[in-house]
Design an enzyme around this catalytic site. Structure first.
Site, PDB file in Angstrom:
ATOM      1  CB  SER A 191      -0.916  -0.061   1.228  1.00  0.00           C
ATOM      2  OG  SER A 191      -2.001   0.796   1.069  1.00  0.00           O
ATOM      3  CG  ASP A 203      -7.211  -3.325  -3.086  1.00  0.00           C
ATOM      4  OD1 ASP A 203      -7.864  -2.674  -2.244  1.00  0.00           O
ATOM      5  OD2 ASP A 203      -5.960  -3.356  -3.101  1.00  0.00           O
ATOM      6  CG  HIS A 230      -5.710  -2.597   0.702  1.00  0.00           C
ATOM      7  ND1 HIS A 230      -5.256  -2.146  -0.528  1.00  0.00           N
ATOM      8  CD2 HIS A 230      -5.054  -1.860   1.624  1.00  0.00           C
ATOM      9  CE1 HIS A 230      -4.375  -1.169  -0.341  1.00  0.00           C
ATOM     10  NE2 HIS A 230      -4.229  -0.984   0.945  1.00  0.00           N
TER      11      HIS A 230
END
Lengths: 364, 273
Positions: free
Chosen positions: B97, B220, B248
């Site tokens: 991320s 996601d 995610h």
């Protein structure tokens, strides 16, 4: 869900590892405007407004996977009609097959959310108020130093010189009168002595207002003189040790440190019933520091409010304004140690850059 | 040692010290412990380095700077400093991320330090800029996230005032907070979230020269598929892999697939070299 759980006064929800709803009770469905059956097999994302969605995937899910449970997390849900409902959620992660099932209990918190909103607003307001106050206090401190500095300068440079020349002329008149045997000789001698005493008082007053030698001779010399002046007549042995951290002490940090030491000395000499006080000035790579140690009754929680006293609160505030910090160590009957530290590269507030300093340094 | 980046970032090193280094960077809202299901698989043939971003996990609270860490550049500077201090070379950087964005930015600061970038669920920009770019969120939605974080901070703030945390007068509180996984000090989470979700790093992509692997999850809802494709188009030398994993956090929900995909990529990279 069994009939009774279906109607429990909270929302219950189970998610598979992929975040799909595998069980939901009727209370939650009703609250969000869905039939429970409609929600089965749907992704939890359907019930999460955008903020909740990121928070859930980025924070809550990993947290659940590692910790096994979370409690009292604020996680608003979205109704069928797109309204946002404030919710608190408790969740546990239960091993199931190869993955984990998450069981969640939701509690609507509409009333509480309103209080929290107010609390949050009040907190923000208090914080901005506090920073306004701190800025104001800092401004006042700076202006006071400037005023003191300019008064000290006027006293020292113009008033003291005028009285000095008055004294000199009186002495000359007295010498003439004495040589001529005039009867005013005694009176002139007395006047010259008075002028001398006044000159001394003006100089001391100027020094008390602002230690001009801080700029001229540095922190150590100024501290030494301050210690001597304050200790005079008290019978307390005051020692100043350590090298000068700032030979060319022309910045706000050294003035703040000087004021801190001055205040600590006042306290030690006036209230702590100490017999011995040590002031240590020093520095390391990134910090200048001053330590004031006494062997008194262990009272360094601050002097009572008296005119001219800075007080501990203001000491902390002024140290903070130049990025410094204060540490106190004390115990009843075992003296007190006050340590002030200021980082070397400090943002210089107005006092160093103000017109007051310019006028003083031009004489230095 | 107090000031060393190793201590500051609570660095944990395992695996083979002579093997190529694999540096794992966690994302927002977590700490290095998210790698627990993935990192051990690489220990036999890699030097595995885990760390916490400042302000997260068990990093030193005093090292966190509200100004330095107001943007992701500050976090990227930390990574470069860490790599240089550890003397790592040809690092394979694995970021999740926002951790992956931090890696991209770090690769621009020290071009020689990285050999490959592995980007899990990455996004250079979470905001929508129609008609050309859809990060997935409107500004108002991301501001809603910040309010949500603030709200969840409130619970901390009520008994863990920032002053207490900074003064260290009650170390047991700090200890307690740090022991708890994925915790952040009050205010830090909010600032990190703003730096993460309101920033736009699309402009920096063209400069990245380190070959990268983009790992795009299915469904996601934080980093949607079109974002992975955008990255693939704008990152020179990138490979796009669509995972079967949903959500995610594939490194937590689907560790086996995550490990396999990274392994395959590194194997191919070694063969190509």
């Amino acid at each position: 869900m069994t009939d009774s759980i279906d109607r429990w006064p909270c929302g219950l929800l189970s998610l598979d590892p992929g975040g799909r709803i595998v069980a939901v009770n009727r209370s939650l469905g009703d609250g969000l405007g869905y039939l429970a059956e409609e929600l089965l097999g749907q992704s939890i994302d359907r019930l999460l407004p955008a903020g909740s969605r990121i928070f859930f995937h980025a924070h809550l899910q990993p947290l659940l996977a590692v910790k096994g449970q979370v409690a009292e997390v604020y996680l608003p849900l979205k109704t069928r009609h797109g309204e946002t409902l404030p919710m608190l959620v408790n969740a546990t992660s239960v091993a199931e097959g190869e993955g984990h099932r998450s069981d969640c209990a939701f509690f609507p918190t509409t009333m509480r959310a309103r209080y929290e909103e107010r609390l949050l607003a009040a907190k923000c307001e208090a914080e901005s108020e506090r920073s306004r106050n701190a800025a104001l206090a800092e401004r006042i401190a700076v202006m006071r130093e400037q005023l003191r500095q300019s008064l000290a300068h006027t006293l020292h440079e113009s008033l003291a010189q005028e009285i000095g020349s008055l004294k000199w002329r009186l002495e000359a008149l007295h010498a003439g009168a004495a040589a001529a045997g005039t009867e005013s000789a005694n009176e002139l001698a007395e006047l010259a002595r008075t002028a001398g005493a006044t000159l001394e008082r003006v100089r001391r007053l100027s020094y008390e207002l602002h230690p001009l030698e801080l700029q001229q001779l540095g922190l150590r010399a100024a501290t030494q003189r301050c210690a001597r002046a304050l200790a005079a007549g008290t019978g307390v042995a005051v020692e100043v040790v350590g090298g000068d951290p700032l030979p060319a002490a022309r910045d706000a940090a050294s003035l703040v440190l000087f004021r801190v030491v001055e205040e600590a000395l006042r306290n030690a000499l006036g209230h702590a019933r100490a017999s011995r006080v040590t002031v240590e000035i020093g520095h390391d790579a990134g910090t200048i520091m001053a330590t004031v140690r006494d062997d008194g009754i262990g009272m360094c929680a601050g002097t009572p409010d008296e005119p001219g006293s800075l007080g501990l609160l203001e000491i902390r505030q002024r140290l903070a304004s130049v990025g410094g910090a204060l540490a106190l160590r004390t115990a009843p009957g075992r003296g007190c140690t006050l340590e002030a530290r200021i980082p070397r590269a400090v943002p210089e507030p107005g006092v160093a850059a103000g017109p007051g300093r310019a006028s003083v340094s031009s004489t230095g | 040692m107090q000031d060393s980046p190793i201590r500051r970032h609570h660095v944990q090193i395992s695996g083979d010290p002579r093997a190529p280094a694999l540096l794992f960077a966690h994302g927002f809202g977590c700490d290095q412990r998210v790698w627990r299901f993935v990192a051990p698989a690489f220990e036999p043939d890699h030097r595995v380095v885990l760390f916490d971003h400042l302000g997260s996990g068990r990093s030193s609270p005093d090292a966190y700077s509200p100004t330095r860490h107001a943007t992701l550049q500050g976090y990227a500077d930390d990574v470069v400093e860490l790599i240089e201090r550890l003397g790592l070379r040809d690092v394979v950087f694995v970021g999740h991320s926002v951790g992956s964005t931090i890696g991209l930015l770090a690769s621009l600061k020290n071009r020689g330090a990285f050999s490959r970038l592995v980007l899990l669920a990455p996004s250079p920009c979470y905001l929508n800029f129609p008609p050309d770019y859809f990060g997935g969120f409107e500004r108002s939605e991301l501001e809603e996230l910040l309010r949500l974080i603030e709200r969840n901070d409130l619970a901390w703030a009520s008994f863990l005032a920032p002053v207490v945390m900074k003064n260290g007068e009650r170390p047991e509180l700090r200890e307690e907070l740090q022991q708890s996984f994925c915790s952040m000090e009050p205010g830090v989470a909010h600032r990190f979230a703003a730096a993460t979700f309101l920033s736009d790093h699309r402009g920096e992509l063209e400069g990245v020269r380190v070959p990268s692997l983009i790992m795009q999850c299915r469904d996601d809802s934080v980093a949607p598929p079109q974002v992975g494709e955008y990255l693939h188009r704008h990152l020179a030398g990138s490979t796009l892999r669509r995972l079967a994993a949903t959500g995610h956090c594939p490194h937590m929900s689907h560790p086996e697939e995550t490990v396999d995909v990274i392994r395959d990529y590194l194997r191919e990279a070694a063969m190509a070299a």
